[in-house]
Write a protein that holds these residues in place. Sequence first.
Motif, mmCIF file in Angstrom:
data_model
loop_
_atom_site.group_PDB
_atom_site.id
_atom_site.type_symbol
_atom_site.label_atom_id
_atom_site.label_comp_id
_atom_site.label_asym_id
_atom_site.label_seq_id
_atom_site.Cartn_x
_atom_site.Cartn_y
_atom_site.Cartn_z
ATOM 1 N N UNK A 232 -15.092 3.091 -3.131
ATOM 2 C CA UNK A 232 -14.044 2.268 -3.404
ATOM 3 C C UNK A 232 -12.693 2.652 -2.420
ATOM 4 N N UNK A 233 -12.570 3.897 -2.202
ATOM 5 C CA UNK A 233 -11.503 4.108 -1.182
ATOM 6 C C UNK A 233 -11.653 3.442 0.009
ATOM 7 N N UNK A 234 -12.757 3.491 0.474
ATOM 8 C CA UNK A 234 -13.322 2.851 1.787
ATOM 9 C C UNK A 234 -13.006 1.299 1.784
ATOM 10 N N UNK A 235 -13.470 0.855 0.607
ATOM 11 C CA UNK A 235 -13.222 -0.783 0.270
ATOM 12 C C UNK A 235 -11.774 -1.176 0.043
ATOM 13 N N UNK A 236 -11.284 -0.207 -0.334
ATOM 14 C CA UNK A 236 -9.549 -0.581 -0.478
ATOM 15 C C UNK A 236 -9.016 -0.691 1.046
ATOM 16 N N UNK A 237 -9.348 0.285 1.735
ATOM 17 C CA UNK A 237 -8.700 0.285 3.099
ATOM 18 C C UNK A 237 -9.363 -1.083 3.714
ATOM 19 N N UNK A 238 -10.446 -1.367 3.818
ATOM 20 C CA UNK A 238 -11.090 -2.614 4.428
ATOM 21 C C UNK A 238 -10.435 -3.821 3.821
#
Length: 466
Positions: A232-238
């Motif tokens: 979810x950290x990676x998804x937020x950045x995307x």
Amino acid sequence: MNEENEQRETPETTGEQPVEKRSGNKDLTVGPPMRVIVGFSLPMLLSMVFQQLYNIVDSVVVGQFNGKDALAAVGASYPVTMLFLAFATGCGIGCTVIIAQLFGLKSFERLKTAITTATIFVSALAVVLTVVGAFSCKPILQALATPENIMTDSVDYLMIYIFGLLFLFVYNSANSICTGLGDSKTPLYLLIFSSVLNIGLDVLFVAAFNMGVAGVAWATFIAQGLAAVAANILLVRRVRRIEGKARIFDFAILKKILIVSIPSVCQQSFVSVGNLLLQGVINQFGSDVVAGYSAAFKVSVLAVSSFTTMSNALSSYTGQNLGAGKTDRIKKGFADMVLVNACLAAVFITLYAAAGQYILRIFVSGDESAAVIQTGRVFLWYVCTGYPFVMLKVLMDGVLRGAGDMTAFMITTFLDLIIRVGLSFALAPSMGFAGICLSYPIGWVIGAAASAVLYKKGKWKKKLKV
């Protein structure tokens, strides 16, 4: 195609900005279909291998360190865990299809809204299922006639799994969104991380701390929890890299997700309920048969999941190309995937038929292993004959699902499952465990025939509704 679908939205017509290349999203509507789908699906296939690897390692570790009853306890719990996973997978399919179609349409503001809407919805559903699961865990196992000598361990394993459902759902949702955006590499990296961690914790908790069946459950809980946070950290950045403003939650988009998710959840749940019913029949044959079936089933799942993973890649490919109005590419992509999966099926059939008994030995050893291994060998012999048919079925279903033709998708799946469960109940009294095994290839053959009829009709070409 109708007039509405011929006049596609583009960044120029909507005023929205394109997704930046550095976001990792992949356009599946350009390039040779074989190269595009294979390149897209390989990370997904590796992700599936790692996913199945740590499912298998759970059974291997408890079987080797705690014996066949511990192996049977994990096996008896497995169909119940698959029921909860069915909800996560079904919701993930809805997210993937709608996001892939919006990406194909280049409607990026709606795309961002769909991502946040899907994440909120999936998280809320996970909380509800955690509460329901906590109260229904033991009654379900009792209803399945789980042998008393493995009941305590089965309950312990299942309860720990249920309390990790939020992690499972959030993690699966993030991976499904990435897949819809054409990114199959991020889910792979996360799977490698969680799998390696899970395997290490399995050995630590069971071999070093002597935690038994509960140890492998806690290992999965911790590994999946950390993977969910990272995903979810990676998804937020995307999402932040996608230009344009978006709403946090949109009921209209949720409705579109549910139109695909609900049939997918029903389909996945129906499959899981069917497996539960089969488990109830198998449990009546005692813990040796439960252990042997559990080991062989997980080995077979590796093959079937490989076909299903290719089908999921084909769904994303279908969604994007249907959104872009390129139905001819869908047909070519399907034909290419049939060729690839036929080769894959041949490898699994040869491997399991020739070396099945040796593969099963990794689960149990010693004098108590003979009956367990023989049960597993019988199951693998039967199901191998059905691999060519289940391969064809799931690929055709992948096109139907990617196009949003969920009615056709559900019909084929339910038909296959009804036949398999019905034959198991009908044949088990006279043929014993072999009757249950025989039901698998027969169900797959009939399901593949139904999928072929619905695919050939071509109604899926007009199902775009985003």
